[in-house]
Design an enzyme around this catalytic site. Structure first.
Site, PDB file in Angstrom:
ATOM      1  N   ARG A  99       0.941  -1.142  -0.039  1.00 32.15           N
ATOM      2  CA  ARG A  99      -0.041  -0.073   0.049  1.00 32.15           C
ATOM      3  C   ARG A  99       0.885   0.983  -0.163  1.00 32.15           C
ATOM      4  O   ARG A  99       2.151   1.237   0.092  1.00 32.15           O
ATOM      5  CB  ARG A  99      -0.777   0.078   1.332  1.00 32.15           C
ATOM      6  CG  ARG A  99      -0.199   0.073   2.541  1.00 32.15           C
ATOM      7  CD  ARG A  99      -0.818   0.366   3.641  1.00 32.15           C
ATOM      8  NE  ARG A  99      -0.271   0.409   5.113  1.00 32.15           N
ATOM      9  CZ  ARG A  99       0.587   1.213   5.512  1.00 32.15           C
ATOM     10  NH1 ARG A  99       0.677   2.577   4.848  1.00 32.15           N
ATOM     11  NH2 ARG A  99       1.039   1.191   6.669  1.00 32.15           N
ATOM     12  N   GLY A 100       0.115   2.331  -0.085  1.00 31.84           N
ATOM     13  CA  GLY A 100       0.986   3.629  -0.323  1.00 31.84           C
ATOM     14  C   GLY A 100       0.947   4.102   1.425  1.00 31.84           C
ATOM     15  O   GLY A 100       0.414   3.403   2.458  1.00 31.84           O
ATOM     16  N   ASP A 102       3.285   5.239   5.100  1.00 33.56           N
ATOM     17  CA  ASP A 102       4.525   4.898   5.913  1.00 33.56           C
ATOM     18  C   ASP A 102       4.266   3.844   6.810  1.00 33.56           C
ATOM     19  O   ASP A 102       3.149   2.970   6.723  1.00 33.56           O
ATOM     20  CB  ASP A 102       5.109   6.098   6.643  1.00 33.56           C
ATOM     21  CG  ASP A 102       6.699   5.817   6.749  1.00 33.56           C
ATOM     22  OD1 ASP A 102       6.868   5.385   7.618  1.00 33.56           O
ATOM     23  OD2 ASP A 102       7.454   6.524   6.010  1.00 33.56           O
ATOM     24  N   HIS A 106      -2.203  -1.326  13.597  1.00 28.87           N
ATOM     25  CA  HIS A 106      -3.565  -1.656  13.555  1.00 28.87           C
ATOM     26  C   HIS A 106      -3.642  -2.688  15.166  1.00 28.87           C
ATOM     27  O   HIS A 106      -2.661  -3.171  15.328  1.00 28.87           O
ATOM     28  CB  HIS A 106      -3.862  -2.461  12.287  1.00 28.87           C
ATOM     29  CG  HIS A 106      -3.911  -2.087  11.074  1.00 28.87           C
ATOM     30  ND1 HIS A 106      -4.459  -0.695  10.896  1.00 28.87           N
ATOM     31  CD2 HIS A 106      -3.214  -2.582  10.104  1.00 28.87           C
ATOM     32  CE1 HIS A 106      -3.997  -0.317   9.618  1.00 28.87           C
ATOM     33  NE2 HIS A 106      -3.337  -1.339   9.274  1.00 28.87           N
ATOM     34  N   GLY A 185      -7.000   0.460   3.164  1.00 23.90           N
ATOM     35  CA  GLY A 185      -7.976   1.451   3.240  1.00 23.90           C
ATOM     36  C   GLY A 185      -7.645   2.230   4.228  1.00 23.90           C
ATOM     37  O   GLY A 185      -6.636   2.912   4.518  1.00 23.90           O
ATOM     38  N   PHE A 186      -8.549   2.401   5.493  1.00 20.30           N
ATOM     39  CA  PHE A 186      -8.374   3.216   6.467  1.00 20.30           C
ATOM     40  C   PHE A 186      -8.149   2.775   7.932  1.00 20.30           C
ATOM     41  O   PHE A 186      -8.853   1.251   8.139  1.00 20.30           O
ATOM     42  CB  PHE A 186      -9.803   4.193   6.536  1.00 20.30           C
ATOM     43  CG  PHE A 186     -10.847   3.696   6.467  1.00 20.30           C
ATOM     44  CD1 PHE A 186     -11.414   3.422   7.829  1.00 20.30           C
ATOM     45  CD2 PHE A 186     -11.687   3.359   5.422  1.00 20.30           C
ATOM     46  CE1 PHE A 186     -12.815   2.778   8.060  1.00 20.30           C
ATOM     47  CE2 PHE A 186     -12.870   2.931   5.604  1.00 20.30           C
ATOM     48  CZ  PHE A 186     -13.580   2.551   6.776  1.00 20.30           C
ATOM     49  N   CYS A 203       3.048   7.209  10.732  1.00 19.79           N
ATOM     50  CA  CYS A 203       2.940   7.718   9.099  1.00 19.79           C
ATOM     51  C   CYS A 203       4.307   8.522   8.851  1.00 19.79           C
ATOM     52  O   CYS A 203       4.326   9.141   7.988  1.00 19.79           O
ATOM     53  CB  CYS A 203       1.657   8.716   9.055  1.00 19.79           C
ATOM     54  SG  CYS A 203       0.305   7.862   9.335  1.00 19.79           S
TER      55      CYS A 203
END
Length: 249
Positions: A99-100, A102, A106, A185-186, A203
């Site tokens: 993913r994009g 940094d 989670h 995603g988020f 990030c």
């Protein structure tokens, strides 16, 4: 589709399978279109175009992961502040992802959303897609009386983004897109244990805080209630209707 509690790698593999299936469907549609366009069909009646026979499927996955750190494909591993051994001792997994973004965390009591969308059915603009994901969370926070927004040049959702020293991130966002099919995603902090963020530079952004809905509201939140509000706002922002099926159109 709510996956419940699931380890990160299993959820990643599941996302990848849905993405690749959509990519295969798009290839079949395009191959059929080429075949139809090269045939001399004259005025023969056609029962339907190829994209009426086959269609990609859109999903919104929800999941709650055990503690895990994930690094984006262009991320800097030096933003992880603990050794691999220390992470293992604390029961925290680590993954380099496609993913994009940094490094992010989670964990339990965090709403992680993975939309698997065919952006050709929405808007083929990744920047606009990211802003829409942010808007879903911004509107959800507004439902709780919290004014949130964006920080220039920094994807995600922030509270007080323009007040130096008070900026705090409540939702991280990072996606992958292949043939206009999205994944990842988020990650929306609800009752998340924020001490885990002490082990990273979230990030890759120095000197800015991380927060949660619980911290901002001063009370523990009902995770399922918050998830329902996220669903409702996703429907509004993306102009879709989520159904009891596993996918939506």
């Amino acid at each position: 589709m709510d996956l419940g509690q699931m380890d990160y790698k299993s959820a990643w593999d599941f996302q990848e399978s849905l993405l690749q299936n959509n990519v295969r469907i798009k290839s079949l549609i395009r191959n059929r279109e080429v075949a139809v366009n090269t045939l001399d069909v004259g005025n023969s009646p056609r029962s339907g175009s190829p994209d009426q026979i086959l269609s990609t499927r859109n999903y919104l996955l929800f999941v709650e992961h055990p503690p895990v750190l994930t690094l984006g494909k262009t991320g800097d591993v030096s933003n992880v502040l603990l050794s691999e051994e220390s992470l293992h001792e604390k029961g925290i997994q680590f993954f380099r992802t496609n993913r994009g973004g940094d490094i992010t965390f989670h964990g339990p009591q965090q709403i992680v959303g993975y939309p698997i969308l065919d952006l050709e059915k929405f808007d083929t603009d990744i920047g606009h897609y990211l802003r829409n994901l942010e808007e879903v969370i911004i509107q959800t926070l507004a439902d709780y009386g919290i004014k949130a927004g964006r920080s220039k040049g920094e994807t995600g959702v922030w509270i007080d983004p323009d007040i130096k020293g008070k900026e705090r991130k409540i939702c991280a966002i990072g996606v992958r897109c292949s043939r206009w099919i999205t994944m990842h995603g988020f990650a929306f902090n609800v009752n998340t244990d924020l001490s885990y963020f002490n082990y990273i530079i979230p990030c890759g952004i120095q000197n800015k805080q991380v927060t949660s809905l619980q911290k901002e509201c001063g009370r523990e939140m009902e995770l399922e209630e918050v998830k329902e509000k996220v669903k409702q706002n996703f429907e509004k922002v993306f102009n879709v209707r989520l159904t009891d099926r596993d996918d939506y159109s």
